[in-house]
Write a protein that holds these residues in place. Structure first.
Motif, mmCIF file in Angstrom:
data_model
loop_
_atom_site.group_PDB
_atom_site.id
_atom_site.type_symbol
_atom_site.label_atom_id
_atom_site.label_comp_id
_atom_site.label_asym_id
_atom_site.label_seq_id
_atom_site.Cartn_x
_atom_site.Cartn_y
_atom_site.Cartn_z
ATOM 1 N N LEU A 7 8.786 0.869 13.611
ATOM 2 C CA LEU A 7 9.017 0.357 12.262
ATOM 3 C C LEU A 7 7.914 0.823 11.328
ATOM 4 O O LEU A 7 8.172 1.292 10.209
ATOM 5 C CB LEU A 7 9.080 -1.164 12.293
ATOM 6 N N PHE A 8 6.669 0.714 11.801
ATOM 7 C CA PHE A 8 5.529 1.148 10.981
ATOM 8 C C PHE A 8 5.657 2.620 10.624
ATOM 9 O O PHE A 8 5.457 3.015 9.472
ATOM 10 C CB PHE A 8 4.225 0.902 11.730
ATOM 11 N N SER A 9 5.980 3.453 11.610
ATOM 12 C CA SER A 9 6.068 4.893 11.390
ATOM 13 C C SER A 9 7.141 5.228 10.356
ATOM 14 O O SER A 9 6.924 6.069 9.470
ATOM 15 C CB SER A 9 6.376 5.605 12.708
ATOM 16 N N PHE A 10 8.284 4.583 10.446
ATOM 17 C CA PHE A 10 9.377 4.852 9.496
ATOM 18 C C PHE A 10 8.955 4.504 8.072
ATOM 19 O O PHE A 10 9.112 5.311 7.147
ATOM 20 C CB PHE A 10 10.622 4.056 9.885
ATOM 21 N N ILE A 11 8.419 3.294 7.900
ATOM 22 C CA ILE A 11 8.028 2.863 6.552
ATOM 23 C C ILE A 11 6.861 3.708 6.046
ATOM 24 O O ILE A 11 6.804 4.083 4.868
ATOM 25 C CB ILE A 11 7.649 1.370 6.550
ATOM 26 N N ASN A 12 5.925 4.039 6.932
ATOM 27 C CA ASN A 12 4.758 4.826 6.550
ATOM 28 C C ASN A 12 5.156 6.218 6.064
ATOM 29 O O ASN A 12 4.662 6.693 5.027
ATOM 30 C CB ASN A 12 3.816 4.941 7.746
ATOM 31 N N LEU A 13 6.046 6.882 6.790
ATOM 32 C CA LEU A 13 6.476 8.224 6.402
ATOM 33 C C LEU A 13 7.276 8.193 5.103
ATOM 34 O O LEU A 13 7.176 9.103 4.277
ATOM 35 C CB LEU A 13 7.282 8.870 7.526
ATOM 36 N N LEU A 14 8.068 7.139 4.911
ATOM 37 C CA LEU A 14 8.778 6.963 3.640
ATOM 38 C C LEU A 14 7.783 6.868 2.492
ATOM 39 O O LEU A 14 7.941 7.521 1.443
ATOM 40 C CB LEU A 14 9.640 5.700 3.696
ATOM 41 N N GLY A 15 6.732 6.071 2.679
ATOM 42 C CA GLY A 15 5.721 5.914 1.644
ATOM 43 C C GLY A 15 4.963 7.196 1.379
ATOM 44 O O GLY A 15 4.641 7.524 0.226
ATOM 45 N N ILE A 16 4.670 7.946 2.438
ATOM 46 C CA ILE A 16 3.944 9.210 2.284
ATOM 47 C C ILE A 16 4.742 10.191 1.432
ATOM 48 O O ILE A 16 4.211 10.813 0.503
ATOM 49 C CB ILE A 16 3.623 9.819 3.661
ATOM 50 N N VAL A 17 6.027 10.351 1.738
ATOM 51 C CA VAL A 17 6.864 11.272 0.961
ATOM 52 C C VAL A 17 6.944 10.824 -0.495
ATOM 53 O O VAL A 17 6.786 11.629 -1.425
ATOM 54 C CB VAL A 17 8.281 11.368 1.566
ATOM 55 N N ALA A 18 7.171 9.527 -0.700
ATOM 56 C CA ALA A 18 7.318 9.010 -2.066
ATOM 57 C C ALA A 18 6.041 9.198 -2.879
ATOM 58 O O ALA A 18 6.084 9.668 -4.033
ATOM 59 C CB ALA A 18 7.703 7.528 -2.017
ATOM 60 N N PHE A 19 4.894 8.858 -2.304
ATOM 61 C CA PHE A 19 3.635 8.993 -3.030
ATOM 62 C C PHE A 19 3.248 10.461 -3.228
ATOM 63 O O PHE A 19 2.618 10.818 -4.220
ATOM 64 C CB PHE A 19 2.513 8.254 -2.307
ATOM 65 N N MET A 92 10.496 8.258 -15.536
ATOM 66 C CA MET A 92 11.041 7.557 -14.376
ATOM 67 C C MET A 92 11.022 8.434 -13.129
ATOM 68 O O MET A 92 11.027 7.924 -12.013
ATOM 69 C CB MET A 92 12.475 7.095 -14.655
ATOM 70 N N LEU A 93 10.979 9.750 -13.316
ATOM 71 C CA LEU A 93 10.903 10.658 -12.180
ATOM 72 C C LEU A 93 9.588 10.479 -11.417
ATOM 73 O O LEU A 93 9.493 10.799 -10.239
ATOM 74 C CB LEU A 93 11.044 12.113 -12.637
ATOM 75 N N ILE A 94 8.566 9.989 -12.110
ATOM 76 C CA ILE A 94 7.289 9.691 -11.464
ATOM 77 C C ILE A 94 7.242 8.234 -11.036
ATOM 78 O O ILE A 94 6.774 7.904 -9.940
ATOM 79 C CB ILE A 94 6.112 10.001 -12.407
ATOM 80 N N LEU A 95 7.747 7.343 -11.890
ATOM 81 C CA LEU A 95 7.615 5.899 -11.650
ATOM 82 C C LEU A 95 8.447 5.408 -10.466
ATOM 83 O O LEU A 95 8.008 4.535 -9.719
ATOM 84 C CB LEU A 95 7.992 5.130 -12.920
ATOM 85 N N ILE A 96 9.645 5.962 -10.283
ATOM 86 C CA ILE A 96 10.504 5.492 -9.185
ATOM 87 C C ILE A 96 9.922 5.856 -7.818
ATOM 88 O O ILE A 96 9.775 4.988 -6.947
ATOM 89 C CB ILE A 96 11.948 6.022 -9.331
ATOM 90 N N PRO A 97 9.553 7.139 -7.566
ATOM 91 C CA PRO A 97 8.909 7.433 -6.275
ATOM 92 C C PRO A 97 7.620 6.639 -6.075
ATOM 93 O O PRO A 97 7.312 6.213 -4.963
ATOM 94 C CB PRO A 97 8.617 8.942 -6.364
ATOM 95 N N ASP A 98 6.886 6.428 -7.177
ATOM 96 C CA ASP A 98 5.654 5.651 -7.085
ATOM 97 C C ASP A 98 5.944 4.218 -6.655
ATOM 98 O O ASP A 98 5.206 3.639 -5.851
ATOM 99 C CB ASP A 98 4.932 5.667 -8.432
ATOM 100 N N ALA A 99 7.023 3.637 -7.183
ATOM 101 C CA ALA A 99 7.403 2.270 -6.799
ATOM 102 C C ALA A 99 7.809 2.210 -5.337
ATOM 103 O O ALA A 99 7.493 1.241 -4.628
ATOM 104 C CB ALA A 99 8.551 1.780 -7.697
ATOM 105 N N VAL A 100 8.503 3.242 -4.857
ATOM 106 C CA VAL A 100 8.881 3.299 -3.445
ATOM 107 C C VAL A 100 7.633 3.396 -2.571
ATOM 108 O O VAL A 100 7.502 2.689 -1.557
ATOM 109 C CB VAL A 100 9.812 4.509 -3.176
ATOM 110 N N GLY A 101 6.698 4.259 -2.963
ATOM 111 C CA GLY A 101 5.462 4.398 -2.206
ATOM 112 C C GLY A 101 4.650 3.117 -2.185
ATOM 113 O O GLY A 101 4.118 2.721 -1.139
ATOM 114 N N LEU A 102 4.561 2.461 -3.335
ATOM 115 C CA LEU A 102 3.813 1.208 -3.428
ATOM 116 C C LEU A 102 4.404 0.147 -2.505
ATOM 117 O O LEU A 102 3.670 -0.544 -1.786
ATOM 118 C CB LEU A 102 3.811 0.706 -4.877
ATOM 119 N N SER A 103 5.722 0.028 -2.505
ATOM 120 C CA SER A 103 6.367 -0.993 -1.676
ATOM 121 C C SER A 103 6.229 -0.670 -0.191
ATOM 122 O O SER A 103 5.940 -1.565 0.626
ATOM 123 C CB SER A 103 7.849 -1.123 -2.063
#
Length: 204
Positions: A7-19, A92-103
């Motif tokens: 679970l950690f790996s999935f969420i972590n990689l999602l955040g890495i791509v988004a940020f 929003m092209l910056i803000l949306i991925p940033d929000a995904v990374g933050l979460s």
């Protein structure tokens, strides 16, 4: 229930791509060259997790996992592609991925803190630091006061998510549910903050 590290790996990689996407777009907006864009994207993607791991006295996962750097580079390529095909006029092209990374990173910070058996204060600190750390470092590299300290309702989203994580894990004892609650709450609150321009009080 999904295993902790899966679970950690999935969420972590999602955040890495988004940020990495948001970091690369921010760098392009600031007029950096390709090296600068790469540095800022990777720093934004990995900085928060490195700070978190140093605090809990472990070798940063980013230094032990090949996937972290690979996914950071994937996010960089996606960010450059977005710029080539969509431009960066739409914030929003910056803000949306940033929000995904933050979460995502708020949740991974809370998970690591919980796994390290720290108290509620530690969970909130590590979740928030993981969520905002990369952005703070990238702003410093750009010679700016970190946006988290002055611009809008940002780190507060991580704090809210961490508190909800703590409540959920103590009620349900389910790490999967708690992580999902954290991710969704941070993302929803951040999007609402963007839509309605929420800001904390200032003193002049």
């Amino acid at each position: 229930m999904i295993g902790f590290w899966k679970l950690f790996s999935f969420i972590n990689l999602l955040g890495i791509v988004a940020f990495s996407i948001s970091g690369s777009l921010k760098a392009i907006k600031e007029g950096l060259d390709l090296l600068g864009i790469t540095v800022l994207a990777i720093t934004t993607a990995l900085g928060g997790g490195i700070l978190r791991d140093v605090i809990i006295n472990t070798v940063p996962i980013a230094f032990r996992s090949k996937e972290n750097m690979i996914f950071a580079l994937i996010g960089l390529l996606i960010g450059i592609s977005i710029y080539k095909f969509e431009g960066i006029e739409n914030s929003m092209l910056i803000l949306i991925p940033d929000a995904v990374g933050l979460s995502a990173f708020s949740a991974t910070g809370a998970m690591i803190a919980y796994n390290a058996n720290v108290n509620i204060f530690g969970i909130v600190i590590l979740a928030t630091l993981t969520g905002v750390g990369g952005g703070v470092i990238s702003d410093i590299l750009l010679g700016k006061i970190p946006a988290v300290l002055k611009d809008d309702f940002y780190a507060s989203c991580s704090i809210i998510g961490a508190l909800l994580f703590y409540i959920t894990i103590n009620v349900s004892h389910n790490i999967t549910l708690s992580a999902i609650v954290c991710v969704l709450s941070v993302f929803i609150v951040r999007i609402l903050a963007i839509m309605f321009d929420w800001r904390l009080p200032r003193f002049k």
